[in-house]
Write an enzyme that holds these catalytic residues in place. Structure first.
Site, mmCIF file in Angstrom:
data_model
loop_
_atom_site.group_PDB
_atom_site.id
_atom_site.type_symbol
_atom_site.label_atom_id
_atom_site.label_comp_id
_atom_site.label_asym_id
_atom_site.label_seq_id
_atom_site.Cartn_x
_atom_site.Cartn_y
_atom_site.Cartn_z
ATOM 1 N N LYS A 1 -12.598 -2.234 5.743
ATOM 2 C CA LYS A 1 -11.509 -2.682 6.456
ATOM 3 C C LYS A 1 -12.527 -2.814 8.309
ATOM 4 O O LYS A 1 -12.433 -4.219 8.765
ATOM 5 C CB LYS A 1 -10.223 -2.345 6.789
ATOM 6 C CG LYS A 1 -9.705 -1.647 5.261
ATOM 7 C CD LYS A 1 -9.652 -3.139 4.469
ATOM 8 C CE LYS A 1 -9.380 -3.144 3.147
ATOM 9 N NZ LYS A 1 -8.321 -1.335 2.865
ATOM 10 N N ASP B 1 -2.034 6.638 6.215
ATOM 11 C CA ASP B 1 -2.534 6.072 5.941
ATOM 12 C C ASP B 1 -3.277 4.666 7.291
ATOM 13 O O ASP B 1 -2.568 3.527 6.862
ATOM 14 C CB ASP B 1 -2.675 5.091 4.645
ATOM 15 C CG ASP B 1 -3.479 3.956 3.800
ATOM 16 O OD1 ASP B 1 -4.495 3.671 4.463
ATOM 17 O OD2 ASP B 1 -3.170 3.440 2.883
ATOM 18 N N TRP C 1 0.889 -1.211 0.330
ATOM 19 C CA TRP C 1 -0.152 -0.175 0.369
ATOM 20 C C TRP C 1 1.365 1.109 0.014
ATOM 21 O O TRP C 1 0.704 2.098 -0.877
ATOM 22 C CB TRP C 1 -0.742 0.529 0.959
ATOM 23 C CG TRP C 1 -2.385 -1.081 1.392
ATOM 24 C CD1 TRP C 1 -2.178 -2.317 2.086
ATOM 25 C CD2 TRP C 1 -2.792 -0.904 0.034
ATOM 26 N NE1 TRP C 1 -3.555 -2.878 1.304
ATOM 27 C CE2 TRP C 1 -3.622 -2.210 0.500
ATOM 28 C CE3 TRP C 1 -3.396 -0.338 -1.324
ATOM 29 C CZ2 TRP C 1 -4.663 -3.035 -0.915
ATOM 30 C CZ3 TRP C 1 -4.018 -0.670 -2.057
ATOM 31 C CH2 TRP C 1 -4.841 -1.854 -1.841
HETATM 32 C C1 LIG Z 1 -7.198 -1.686 1.828
HETATM 33 C C2 LIG Z 1 -6.813 -0.667 1.527
HETATM 34 C C3 LIG Z 1 -6.094 0.631 0.632
HETATM 35 C C4 LIG Z 1 -6.755 0.455 -0.748
HETATM 36 O O1 LIG Z 1 -8.387 0.690 -0.343
HETATM 37 P P1 LIG Z 1 -9.642 1.065 -1.626
HETATM 38 O O2 LIG Z 1 -10.851 1.600 -0.674
HETATM 39 O O3 LIG Z 1 -9.668 -0.222 -2.083
HETATM 40 O O4 LIG Z 1 -8.994 2.397 -2.184
HETATM 41 C C5 LIG Z 1 -5.732 1.367 0.687
HETATM 42 N N1 LIG Z 1 -4.432 1.665 2.409
HETATM 43 C C6 LIG Z 1 -4.985 0.418 2.684
HETATM 44 C C7 LIG Z 1 -3.701 0.146 3.863
HETATM 45 C C8 LIG Z 1 -5.631 -1.100 3.233
HETATM 46 O O5 LIG Z 1 -5.596 -1.680 3.395
#
Ligand SMILES: *Cc1c(COP(=O)(O)O)cnc(C)c1O
Length: 377
Positions: free
Chosen positions: A213, A189, A105
């Site tokens: 998540k 993030d 990511w």
């Molecule tokens: C799932 C995830 C993303 C991407 O999320 P999307 O909603 O598919 O754009 C980015 N960063 C992390 C840490 C993630 O777990």
């Protein structure tokens, strides 16, 4: 009460039964309004109440200071990889931001940022780490904060605090002053461990998380940004993605993902009822200790991640022999344990044990791990 299997999906992921049941009960008529939340004007009094309550509950849960704006946006964390540089790259005239790359990511984040300025590596785990007699493979560990080399003139420093695919978690966030870059805002993030533990907002400029998540359904991205970082967007930033616009209109600059915000709001109330962040964090610690504790005493299963960097949320693991993977997954399904297959880039298995999975769910997984080990070890 529903009797459903345990769902270890990495995302979109399990939601608490009680939240889904409440949403079902309110589906056709929210609080006597005669409307489903999906049918309401986003500017009407009903949805305004839903949105305001969601923000207030989130502020209570995470103790978010008034100096931060809370935004509910669309596009997911992937879109934030562009929206963050569009908003913050112009904070300094270098048009350069720093990144810690510790997994798939954060690698995507630096690659996307290159379209809007310079993405510079402050630290990375893209190479293997030799430590004592142990070699940790690339992306199976987190560079310690004291090794980061931050450009004091960077527009911001981007970190992914929980790499969902690699299962690497960065728990102790640094003070930027200790890294010799006191002016540089830390951008995190936190998608896959948001609401699983407290956040120290004195250390960050901004935190974002896709909800699907650990905090709700897909469709809403939660952005918590220090107000002094609003109004710095580059001229080419789409107006709907300019944090200053979204903050000024309290997430209603254009139509927000109303139903996703409503469900996320129910999740926030659910965490408050469980006792808040401290209580859910303790529950997550107990779950992770039980699962890692089992793996550590087993020679049948193997964990790829350096022990100090293990995620409490996403637990990748391998069987003794990949030939057994299909039998493992089939048996798991029969035991009511769903979505344990590892990410395609890593292989093996992954158990995501987000907030909605109670200790009981982890214990059911451990029982199955034991029985599979007994019959195939
Ligand atoms: C799932 C995830 C993303 C991407 O999320 P999307 O909603 O598919 O754009 C980015 N960063 C992390 C840490 C993630 O777990």
């Amino acid at each position: 009460m529903a009797n459903r299997p345990w769902n270890f999906s990495a995302g979109p992921s399990a939601l608490p039964d009680s939240v889904l049941e409440q949403a079902a009960a309110e589906m056709l008529d929210w609080h006597g309004s005669g409307m489903s939340v999906m049918e309401m004007s986003h500017r009407g009094p009903e949805f305004t109440q839903i949105c305001d309550e969601a923000e207030a509950d989130l502020r209570t849960l995470l103790n978010i200071p008034e100096t931060f704006a809370v935004l509910f946006m669309q596009g997911g964390a992937t879109a934030e990889n562009a929206i963050v540089p569009l908003n913050l790259m112009g904070r300094t005239d270098t048009l350069s931001a720093d990144f810690v790359v510790s997994g798939i990511w954060s690698k995507k984040s630096i690659d996307e940022a290159q379209r809007y300025g310079t993405g510079r590596l402050a630290a990375s785990s893209l190479e293997s780490l030799q430590e004592g007699d142990q070699t940790w493979a690339p992306l199976n560990w987190m560079p310690a904060a004291h090794t980061w080399q931050v450009n004091p003139g960077a527009a911001y420093l981007h970190v992914c605090s929980n790499e969902t695919i690699g299962g690497v978690e960065f728990a102790e966030w640094p003070n930027m002053a200790d890294l010799g870059a006191p002016e540089v805002p830390l951008v995190v993030d936190a998608s896959s461990h948001f609401l699983s533990r407290p956040i120290d907002f004195s250390k960050v400029g901004m935190v974002f998380a896709g909800a699907q998540k650990n905090a709700g359904p897909a469709g809403v991205t939660i952005v918590i940004v220090r107000r002094d970082l609003l109004g710095l967007a580059l001229p080419q930033c789409p107006s709907a993605f300019d944090y200053a616009n979204v903050a000024r209109e309290q997430s209603k600059f254009n139509t927000p993902p109303t139903y996703s915000i409503y469900i996320a709001g129910l999740i926030f109330k659910w965490v408050l009822e469980l006792g808040g962040i401290a209580a859910i964090e303790q529950r997550n610690i107990d779950k992770a200790q039980a699962l890692y504790g089992y793996f550590d005493q087993s020679s049948f299963y193997r964990l790829p991640v350096r022990p100090t960097d293990r995620s409490r949320m996403n637990v990748p693991f391998f069987l003794q022999n990949d030939v057994l993977n299909e039998a493992f997954l089939d048996g798991a399904k029969q035991h009511g344990l769903m979505q344990l297959k590892g990410h395609k880039s890593v292989g093996g298995m992954r158990a995501s044990i987000y907030n909605a999975i109670p200790l009981k769910g982890v214990q059911a997984l451990i029982e199955y791990l034991k029985s599979f080990e007994r019959s195939h070890g």
